[in-house]
Design an enzyme around this catalytic site. Structure first.
Site, PDB file in Angstrom:
ATOM      1  N   GLU A 152       0.857  -1.190   0.000  1.00  0.00           N
ATOM      2  CA  GLU A 152       0.000   0.000   0.000  1.00  0.00           C
ATOM      3  C   GLU A 152       0.889   1.236   0.000  1.00  0.00           C
ATOM      4  OE1 GLU A 152      -3.346   1.002  -0.246  1.00  0.00           O
ATOM      5  OE2 GLU A 152      -2.299   2.928  -0.171  1.00  0.00           O
ATOM      6  N   GLY A 209      -6.645   0.382   3.949  1.00  0.00           N
ATOM      7  CA  GLY A 209      -8.095   0.560   3.812  1.00  0.00           C
ATOM      8  C   GLY A 209      -8.534   1.270   2.545  1.00  0.00           C
ATOM      9  N   SER A 254      -9.324   3.576  -7.623  1.00  0.00           N
ATOM     10  CA  SER A 254      -9.694   4.686  -8.506  1.00  0.00           C
ATOM     11  C   SER A 254      -9.405   6.023  -7.838  1.00  0.00           C
ATOM     12  CB  SER A 254     -11.188   4.597  -8.827  1.00  0.00           C
ATOM     13  OG  SER A 254     -11.943   4.763  -7.642  1.00  0.00           O
ATOM     14  N   VAL A 298     -23.987   9.653  -6.841  1.00  0.00           N
ATOM     15  CA  VAL A 298     -23.966   9.262  -5.426  1.00  0.00           C
ATOM     16  C   VAL A 298     -23.185  10.247  -4.551  1.00  0.00           C
ATOM     17  CG1 VAL A 298     -23.817   7.210  -4.012  1.00  0.00           C
ATOM     18  CG2 VAL A 298     -23.642   6.992  -6.449  1.00  0.00           C
ATOM     19  N   GLY A 335     -17.812  11.355 -11.334  1.00  0.00           N
ATOM     20  CA  GLY A 335     -17.371   9.970 -11.489  1.00  0.00           C
ATOM     21  C   GLY A 335     -15.924   9.804 -11.063  1.00  0.00           C
ATOM     22  N   ALA A 339     -17.582  -0.730  -2.882  1.00  0.00           N
ATOM     23  CA  ALA A 339     -16.714  -1.458  -1.968  1.00  0.00           C
ATOM     24  C   ALA A 339     -17.089  -2.942  -1.900  1.00  0.00           C
ATOM     25  CB  ALA A 339     -16.802  -0.832  -0.579  1.00  0.00           C
ATOM     26  N   HIS A 364     -43.682  -6.687  13.080  1.00  0.00           N
ATOM     27  CA  HIS A 364     -44.463  -5.448  13.150  1.00  0.00           C
ATOM     28  C   HIS A 364     -44.149  -4.741  14.454  1.00  0.00           C
ATOM     29  CE1 HIS A 364     -47.781  -2.650  12.797  1.00  0.00           C
ATOM     30  NE2 HIS A 364     -48.098  -2.934  14.065  1.00  0.00           N
TER      31      HIS A 364
HETATM   32  P1  FAD Z   1      -9.509   1.548  -3.358  1.00  0.00           P
HETATM   33  O1  FAD Z   1     -10.342   1.548  -2.159  1.00  0.00           O
HETATM   34  O2  FAD Z   1      -9.435   2.774  -4.184  1.00  0.00           O
HETATM   35  O3  FAD Z   1      -8.047   1.146  -2.875  1.00  0.00           O
HETATM   36  C1  FAD Z   1      -6.954   1.138  -3.724  1.00  0.00           C
HETATM   37  C2  FAD Z   1      -5.699   1.297  -2.892  1.00  0.00           C
HETATM   38  O4  FAD Z   1      -4.584   1.020  -3.709  1.00  0.00           O
HETATM   39  C3  FAD Z   1      -5.475   2.710  -2.364  1.00  0.00           C
HETATM   40  O5  FAD Z   1      -5.239   2.677  -0.992  1.00  0.00           O
HETATM   41  C4  FAD Z   1      -4.261   3.209  -3.115  1.00  0.00           C
HETATM   42  O6  FAD Z   1      -3.439   4.073  -2.355  1.00  0.00           O
HETATM   43  C5  FAD Z   1      -3.537   1.911  -3.384  1.00  0.00           C
HETATM   44  N1  FAD Z   1      -2.628   1.950  -4.521  1.00  0.00           N
HETATM   45  C6  FAD Z   1      -2.883   2.394  -5.774  1.00  0.00           C
HETATM   46  N2  FAD Z   1      -1.815   2.200  -6.573  1.00  0.00           N
HETATM   47  C7  FAD Z   1      -0.864   1.621  -5.791  1.00  0.00           C
HETATM   48  C8  FAD Z   1       0.448   1.162  -6.039  1.00  0.00           C
HETATM   49  N3  FAD Z   1       1.000   1.214  -7.261  1.00  0.00           N
HETATM   50  N4  FAD Z   1       1.155   0.643  -5.007  1.00  0.00           N
HETATM   51  C9  FAD Z   1       0.613   0.549  -3.770  1.00  0.00           C
HETATM   52  N5  FAD Z   1      -0.632   0.952  -3.488  1.00  0.00           N
HETATM   53  C10 FAD Z   1      -1.361   1.470  -4.491  1.00  0.00           C
HETATM   54  N6  FAD Z   1     -18.720   2.369  -2.070  1.00  0.00           N
HETATM   55  C11 FAD Z   1     -19.669   1.687  -1.416  1.00  0.00           C
HETATM   56  O7  FAD Z   1     -19.869   0.500  -1.695  1.00  0.00           O
HETATM   57  N7  FAD Z   1     -20.400   2.267  -0.439  1.00  0.00           N
HETATM   58  C12 FAD Z   1     -20.240   3.570  -0.094  1.00  0.00           C
HETATM   59  O8  FAD Z   1     -20.929   4.068   0.794  1.00  0.00           O
HETATM   60  C13 FAD Z   1     -19.257   4.320  -0.781  1.00  0.00           C
HETATM   61  N8  FAD Z   1     -19.061   5.615  -0.463  1.00  0.00           N
HETATM   62  C14 FAD Z   1     -18.075   6.310  -1.111  1.00  0.00           C
HETATM   63  C15 FAD Z   1     -17.910   7.652  -0.788  1.00  0.00           C
HETATM   64  C16 FAD Z   1     -16.944   8.394  -1.419  1.00  0.00           C
HETATM   65  C17 FAD Z   1     -16.763   9.848  -1.061  1.00  0.00           C
HETATM   66  C18 FAD Z   1     -16.098   7.770  -2.383  1.00  0.00           C
HETATM   67  C19 FAD Z   1     -15.000   8.546  -3.054  1.00  0.00           C
HETATM   68  C20 FAD Z   1     -16.266   6.438  -2.719  1.00  0.00           C
HETATM   69  C21 FAD Z   1     -17.267   5.698  -2.088  1.00  0.00           C
HETATM   70  N9  FAD Z   1     -17.512   4.366  -2.417  1.00  0.00           N
HETATM   71  C22 FAD Z   1     -18.491   3.670  -1.771  1.00  0.00           C
HETATM   72  C23 FAD Z   1     -16.719   3.663  -3.437  1.00  0.00           C
HETATM   73  C24 FAD Z   1     -15.636   2.792  -2.770  1.00  0.00           C
HETATM   74  O9  FAD Z   1     -14.811   3.607  -1.981  1.00  0.00           O
HETATM   75  C25 FAD Z   1     -14.811   2.078  -3.821  1.00  0.00           C
HETATM   76  O10 FAD Z   1     -15.647   1.356  -4.696  1.00  0.00           O
HETATM   77  C26 FAD Z   1     -13.842   1.113  -3.168  1.00  0.00           C
HETATM   78  O11 FAD Z   1     -12.969   1.789  -2.298  1.00  0.00           O
HETATM   79  C27 FAD Z   1     -13.020   0.368  -4.219  1.00  0.00           C
HETATM   80  O12 FAD Z   1     -12.140  -0.494  -3.588  1.00  0.00           O
HETATM   81  P2  FAD Z   1     -10.775  -0.950  -4.256  1.00  0.00           P
HETATM   82  O13 FAD Z   1     -10.157  -1.898  -3.299  1.00  0.00           O
HETATM   83  O14 FAD Z   1     -10.994  -1.371  -5.642  1.00  0.00           O
HETATM   84  O15 FAD Z   1      -9.885   0.388  -4.367  1.00  0.00           O
HETATM   85  P1  NAD Z   2     -21.522   8.855 -10.320  1.00  0.00           P
HETATM   86  O1  NAD Z   2     -21.207   8.130 -11.551  1.00  0.00           O
HETATM   87  O2  NAD Z   2     -22.379   8.233  -9.293  1.00  0.00           O
HETATM   88  O3  NAD Z   2     -22.221  10.254 -10.669  1.00  0.00           O
HETATM   89  C1  NAD Z   2     -21.651  11.163 -11.537  1.00  0.00           C
HETATM   90  C2  NAD Z   2     -22.765  12.065 -12.040  1.00  0.00           C
HETATM   91  O4  NAD Z   2     -22.178  13.136 -12.748  1.00  0.00           O
HETATM   92  C3  NAD Z   2     -23.713  11.353 -13.009  1.00  0.00           C
HETATM   93  O5  NAD Z   2     -25.045  11.587 -12.611  1.00  0.00           O
HETATM   94  C4  NAD Z   2     -23.395  11.988 -14.337  1.00  0.00           C
HETATM   95  O6  NAD Z   2     -24.498  12.050 -15.215  1.00  0.00           O
HETATM   96  C5  NAD Z   2     -22.938  13.389 -13.903  1.00  0.00           C
HETATM   97  N1  NAD Z   2     -22.085  14.061 -14.860  1.00  0.00           N
HETATM   98  C6  NAD Z   2     -21.100  13.539 -15.624  1.00  0.00           C
HETATM   99  N2  NAD Z   2     -20.543  14.498 -16.388  1.00  0.00           N
HETATM  100  C7  NAD Z   2     -21.188  15.658 -16.080  1.00  0.00           C
HETATM  101  C8  NAD Z   2     -21.085  17.002 -16.540  1.00  0.00           C
HETATM  102  N3  NAD Z   2     -20.199  17.337 -17.477  1.00  0.00           N
HETATM  103  N4  NAD Z   2     -21.887  17.938 -16.003  1.00  0.00           N
HETATM  104  C9  NAD Z   2     -22.802  17.610 -15.058  1.00  0.00           C
HETATM  105  N5  NAD Z   2     -22.955  16.343 -14.604  1.00  0.00           N
HETATM  106  C10 NAD Z   2     -22.161  15.387 -15.103  1.00  0.00           C
HETATM  107  O7  NAD Z   2     -20.100   9.300  -9.732  1.00  0.00           O
HETATM  108  P2  NAD Z   2     -19.709   9.933  -8.330  1.00  0.00           P
HETATM  109  O8  NAD Z   2     -20.912  10.432  -7.633  1.00  0.00           O
HETATM  110  O9  NAD Z   2     -18.578  10.854  -8.612  1.00  0.00           O
HETATM  111  O10 NAD Z   2     -19.159   8.679  -7.561  1.00  0.00           O
HETATM  112  C11 NAD Z   2     -18.030   7.950  -8.056  1.00  0.00           C
HETATM  113  C12 NAD Z   2     -18.134   6.497  -7.735  1.00  0.00           C
HETATM  114  O11 NAD Z   2     -18.028   6.283  -6.347  1.00  0.00           O
HETATM  115  C13 NAD Z   2     -19.441   5.915  -8.196  1.00  0.00           C
HETATM  116  O12 NAD Z   2     -19.159   4.904  -9.123  1.00  0.00           O
HETATM  117  C14 NAD Z   2     -20.080   5.354  -6.995  1.00  0.00           C
HETATM  118  O13 NAD Z   2     -20.520   4.036  -7.218  1.00  0.00           O
HETATM  119  C15 NAD Z   2     -18.999   5.365  -5.931  1.00  0.00           C
HETATM  120  N6  NAD Z   2     -19.658   5.827  -4.700  1.00  0.00           N
HETATM  121  C16 NAD Z   2     -20.574   5.001  -4.127  1.00  0.00           C
HETATM  122  C17 NAD Z   2     -21.263   5.429  -3.020  1.00  0.00           C
HETATM  123  C18 NAD Z   2     -22.279   4.529  -2.421  1.00  0.00           C
HETATM  124  O14 NAD Z   2     -22.277   3.346  -2.718  1.00  0.00           O
HETATM  125  N7  NAD Z   2     -23.150   5.018  -1.565  1.00  0.00           N
HETATM  126  C19 NAD Z   2     -21.047   6.679  -2.489  1.00  0.00           C
HETATM  127  C20 NAD Z   2     -20.122   7.494  -3.109  1.00  0.00           C
HETATM  128  C21 NAD Z   2     -19.429   7.045  -4.214  1.00  0.00           C
END
Ligand code: FAD
Ligand code: NAD
Length: 466
Positions: free
Chosen positions: A33, A39, A145, A183, A271, A320, A444
């Site tokens: 990491e 995490g 990402s 989201v 996104g 996640a 209920h």
């Molecule tokens: P990540 O969690 O992105 O982990 C990748 C890890 O790899 C990072 O720690 C990074 O530092 C490390 N890494 C990258 N390149 C290297 C390298 N070359 N060497 C060593 N380490 C490296 N998803 C949900 O399901 N529910 C939610 O409520 C939710 N809320 C979110 C809220 C926000 C604000 C955001 C931004 C995302 C949310 N997501 C949610 C999306 C969720 O965080 C991701 O889908 C999830 O973290 C993806 O897991 P991953 O293991 O693929 O990658």
């Molecule tokens: P998202 O894909 O959920 O939403 C992006 C939104 O931006 C879309 O509605 C899209 O139509 C809009 N958009 C794109 N280009 C635009 C433009 N030029 N002008 C205006 N609107 C535009 O992406 P996010 O909200 O950035 O979240 C990123 C990822 O993180 C998602 O894939 C999501 O699954 C994950 N995430 C998940 C949770 C959860 O599970 N509760 C919470 C946060 C993030």
């Protein structure tokens, strides 16, 4: 040089879960990491901190809007202490990431801190405080990402920000402009709306949460309207400019007219993009797609047979729990097992209030696929439980096959929908019919009674309480 059966690059929910499962299955495992805390996005700057702030801001909103009606008088002003709110969020993050350290130790997984970079298909260099090299028979890429942006936007991380900065602001914005009604935009937009900011969401598509069932978008929009949380759909953002402490967002509306939004912060949430910087995938011969994802087959195997990839860095929903399932899938594949993931049954949740949750096909998808389906819908406001807690918004909608009655999709918006969706996943995993669910006893008074009622409505149009 240390040698491993498996090296996992990235410690997000995909990577750390893959590492644990590999270790459980007897493989000598390392995890790499680049940050000092484990995490990944989810635990550090994603799922966990955003939910911590959603919970805190929800308490505040309840206190100022609902306590009086509940008969709770609080002498004096109720104020937001943002510094404390952010500090509590951070302590939740610290405890959670600390828990992953414990799990790595417990499972005897070696943790390397630094950027993991392929030297070739079986050797990885780790560029950290000291440079190291390890050998791995198999590697799982779980590098996740990063937020994406639009080509004309400069994210200055002060006023024009991504979710990462929005999770640690030092003041409540006066007017937060959110680009993207997905989201992140809605969850974090709601946090700051509750804390007193004016919030305007500017969305390109013709509805918010455009990938979910359109009924959910409509209902959430209605709730936002009541809360004066502005949503501007069908707007194409074309410039974002900062002038001192002001941010000016220009967009073209549906009619092609230019509209200007002025605020003090702009959250860009359009996104996320797969992250492979520094990985040096080419050195191992690993192919990427045009979209920058690691290309994988149905077994999550790359074109190099001992290298796999999972989570946000590959195709599919960026969630996640999807990453976790894929981590387990690859570990079990490496152990010679035959695991399975049904991607249709990975639920999607938006943690606004009311919560929004979905699994299976949307009405739009069923129509497009020409499937003959029926709909059973039940409003939350008809439940005693909803009245008791004053959570009246929302509904549960069940879509079932018209001839077989098999449940094809469940879409809900309402209090605790995030937890309730699990029932729909179980039902669909076992290919239940709407009638099966309608004949199950639901305690209920609970919000889950709406699921039973929607199932009754889908089966024979005989919901009991409407
Ligand atoms: P990540 O969690 O992105 O982990 C990748 C890890 O790899 C990072 O720690 C990074 O530092 C490390 N890494 C990258 N390149 C290297 C390298 N070359 N060497 C060593 N380490 C490296 N998803 C949900 O399901 N529910 C939610 O409520 C939710 N809320 C979110 C809220 C926000 C604000 C955001 C931004 C995302 C949310 N997501 C949610 C999306 C969720 O965080 C991701 O889908 C999830 O973290 C993806 O897991 P991953 O293991 O693929 O990658
Ligand atoms: P998202 O894909 O959920 O939403 C992006 C939104 O931006 C879309 O509605 C899209 O139509 C809009 N958009 C794109 N280009 C635009 C433009 N030029 N002008 C205006 N609107 C535009 O992406 P996010 O909200 O950035 O979240 C990123 C990822 O993180 C998602 O894939 C999501 O699954 C994950 N995430 C998940 C949770 C959860 O599970 N509760 C919470 C946060 C993030």
């Amino acid at each position: 040089m240390n040698s491993y059966d498996v090296a996992v690059i990235g410690s997000g929910p995909g990577g750390y879960v893959a590492a644990i499962r590999c270790a459980q299955l007897g493989m000598k495992t390392a995890i790499i990491e680049k940050y000092s805390t484990l995490g990944g996005t989810c635990l550090n700057v994603g799922c966990i901190p955003s939910k911590a702030l959603l919970d805190s801001s929800h308490h505040y909103e309840d206190a100022i809007k609902h306590f009086e009606e509940h008969g709770i008088d609080i002498p004096g002003d109720i104020k937001v202490n943002l510094k404390q709110m952010i500090a509590r969020k951070q302590s939740v993050v610290d405890q959670t990431t600390g828990g992953i350290d414990f799990l790595m130790k417990k499972n005897k997984i070696d943790v390397y801190t630094g950027v993991g970079s392929f030297k070739d298909a079986t050797h990885i260099t780790i560029k950290g405080e000291k440079d190291e090299e390890i050998e791995a028979k198999n590697t799982i890429i779980a590098t996740g990402s990063k937020p994406s942006s639009l080509p004309f936007i400069t994210i200055d991380k002060e006023r024009i920000i991504t979710s990462t900065e929005a999770l640690k602001l030092t003041e409540v914005p006066k007017h937060l402009i959110v680009i993207g009604g997905g989201v992140i935009g809605l969850e974090l937009g709601q946090v700051y709306r509750r804390l007193g900011a004016e919030v305007t969401v500017v969305e390109y598509m013709d509805r918010i949460i455009p990938t979910m069932d359109s009924g959910l978008s409509k209902e959430l929009n209605k709730v936002f309207k009541k809360a004066k949380f502005s949503v501007e759909v069908s707007h194409k953002v074309k410039s974002v400019e900062r002038k001192g402490d002001e941010v000016i967002v220009k967009a073209d509306n549906k009619k092609g007219e230019e509209v200007e939004f002025k605020g003090d912060y702009c959250l860009v949430s359009v996104g996320r993009r797969p992250y492979t910087d520094g990985l040096n995938a080419e050195a191992a011969g690993v192919k990427l797609t045009d979209r920058g994802q690691i290309e994988v087959n149905d077994h999550l195997q790359t074109n190099v047979k001992n290298i796999y990839a999972i989570g946000d860095v590959v195709k599919g929903a960026m969630l996640a729990h999807k990453a976790e399932e894929e981590g387990v899938f690859v570990a079990e594949t490496l152990a010679g097992q035959k695991p399975h993931i049904d991607y249709n049954l990975i639920p999607g949740v938006v943690y606004t209030w009311p919560e929004v949750a979905s699994v299976g096909k949307t009405e739009e998808q069923l129509k497009e696929a020409n499937v003959d389906y029926k709909v059973g819908q039940f409003p939350m406001r008809a439940l005693g439980r909803s009245r008791a807690s004053m959570d009246l918004d929302g509904f549960v909608k069940i879509l079932a096959d018209k001839s077989t009655d098999e449940i094809l999709g469940v879409h809900m918006i309402g209090a605790r929908a995030a937890d309730m969706i699990a029932e729909a996943v179980v039902a669909m995993e076992f290919r239940a019919s709407a009638e099966d669910v309608s004949r199950m006893s639901h305690a209920h008074p609970t919000f889950t009674e709406a699921i039973k009622e929607a199932a009754l409505a889908a089966t024979e149009d005989r919901a009991l309480h409407v």
